[in-house]
Design an enzyme around this catalytic site. Structure first.
Site, PDB file in Angstrom:
ATOM      1  N   ARG A 190      49.609  64.683  64.420  1.00  0.00           N
ATOM      2  CA  ARG A 190      49.991  65.703  63.444  1.00  0.00           C
ATOM      3  C   ARG A 190      50.882  66.754  64.110  1.00  0.00           C
ATOM      4  NH1 ARG A 190      45.803  69.302  59.941  1.00  0.00           N
ATOM      5  NH2 ARG A 190      45.468  70.272  61.950  1.00  0.00           N
ATOM      6  N   ASP A 206      40.274  66.328  70.879  1.00  0.00           N
ATOM      7  CA  ASP A 206      40.141  67.117  72.110  1.00  0.00           C
ATOM      8  C   ASP A 206      38.687  67.215  72.550  1.00  0.00           C
ATOM      9  OD1 ASP A 206      42.816  67.568  72.456  1.00  0.00           O
ATOM     10  OD2 ASP A 206      42.825  69.490  71.408  1.00  0.00           O
ATOM     11  N   THR A 242      54.619  71.614  61.150  1.00  0.00           N
ATOM     12  CA  THR A 242      54.747  71.145  59.758  1.00  0.00           C
ATOM     13  C   THR A 242      53.429  70.581  59.230  1.00  0.00           C
ATOM     14  OG1 THR A 242      55.318  68.874  60.352  1.00  0.00           O
ATOM     15  CG2 THR A 242      57.133  70.454  60.207  1.00  0.00           C
ATOM     16  N   ASP A 272      38.998  70.561  67.082  1.00  0.00           N
ATOM     17  CA  ASP A 272      39.812  69.346  67.163  1.00  0.00           C
ATOM     18  C   ASP A 272      38.951  68.207  67.690  1.00  0.00           C
ATOM     19  OD1 ASP A 272      41.497  67.269  68.319  1.00  0.00           O
ATOM     20  OD2 ASP A 272      43.170  68.630  67.936  1.00  0.00           O
TER      21      ASP A 272
END
Ligand code: PRP
Length: 207
Positions: free
Chosen positions: A102, A201, A106, A198
């Site tokens: 991703r 991560d 944006t 995340d």
């Protein structure tokens, strides 16, 4: 909304481990693995069976086998964290991979890898990704698979945001979404609230 929230006391406890910012990597992976087992079992209730004859040591009787080939498609990277649990429950599943990252500005997914087994058109294809945030990655993954023939697709995630569910339901209304948790909303950076941060991560220790 085409969404099925699977729920149990164990899942609620394990989602709490995943949310907790003090949870270490090994605990995070174990909790994620346990929830993925529950997801795999719940999703397997949709698998059609065909009868087959089986000979026990005593007599011949009727047994069953899965009607369709199951194809697991983790969305790299974080989706990899769900694969092992699904494989343990469905050891004859094939595995495809879709690489999507991703874009941080944006929030749209950029694809960097694709490899999937043949005969997607007659398989049950399960997209694996722990997070459904804006839905951009899931929509793109589903479109990739449809472009290569997939018809019967299921989305499996751990935590979904209403925005992502809505987008998937608009773009791919026939794809059921199985999740362990429907969270409140996205923040301005596209992170799920309350969420868990995340997932990639935290699973792979790249914070
Ligand atoms: C995260 C997550 C999903 C995606 C969800 O991956 O694992 O794939 O974002 O967001 P979306 O619904 O808004 O598309 P990320 O791009 O951070 O890559 P990673 O798995 O390599 O960490």
């Amino acid at each position: 909304m085409n969404i099925k929230i699977i729920d149990s006391p164990l899942i609620k406890r394990d989602i709490t481990y995943l949310r907790d910012k003090e949870t270490r990597e090994y605990q995070f992976r174990l909790a994620l693995r346990r929830i993925a087992y529950c997801l795999a079992i719940e999703i397997s209730n949709t698998f059609p069976l065909v009868e087959r004859e089986v000979e026990s040591p005593l007599e011949i009787t009727t047994g069953y086998k899965l009607k369709q080939q199951i194809v697991l498609v983790p969305v790299l990277r974080a989706g990899l964290s769900l694969v092992n649990s699904f494989i343990e429950m469905i050891p004859d599943a094939k595995v495809g991979h879709i690489g999507l990252q991703r874009d941080e500005k944006t929030l749209e997914p950029i694809d960097y890898y694709y490899k999937a087994p043949k005969n997607l058109n007659i398989s049950k294809v399960i997209i694996l990704d722990p997070m459904l945030a804006t839905g951009g990655s899931a929509v793109a993954a589903a479109q990739f698979l449809k472009n290569r023939g997939a018809i019967d697709i299921i989305m499996a995630c751990l935590i979904a945001a209403p925005e992502g569910v809505k987008r998937m339901n608009i773009e791919h209304p026939e794809i059921p979404i199985y999740t362990a948790q429907l969270d409140r909303e996205l923040n301005a950076n596209g992170f799920i609230l309350p969420g868990l941060g995340d997932a990639g991560d935290r699973t792979f220790g790249t914070l």
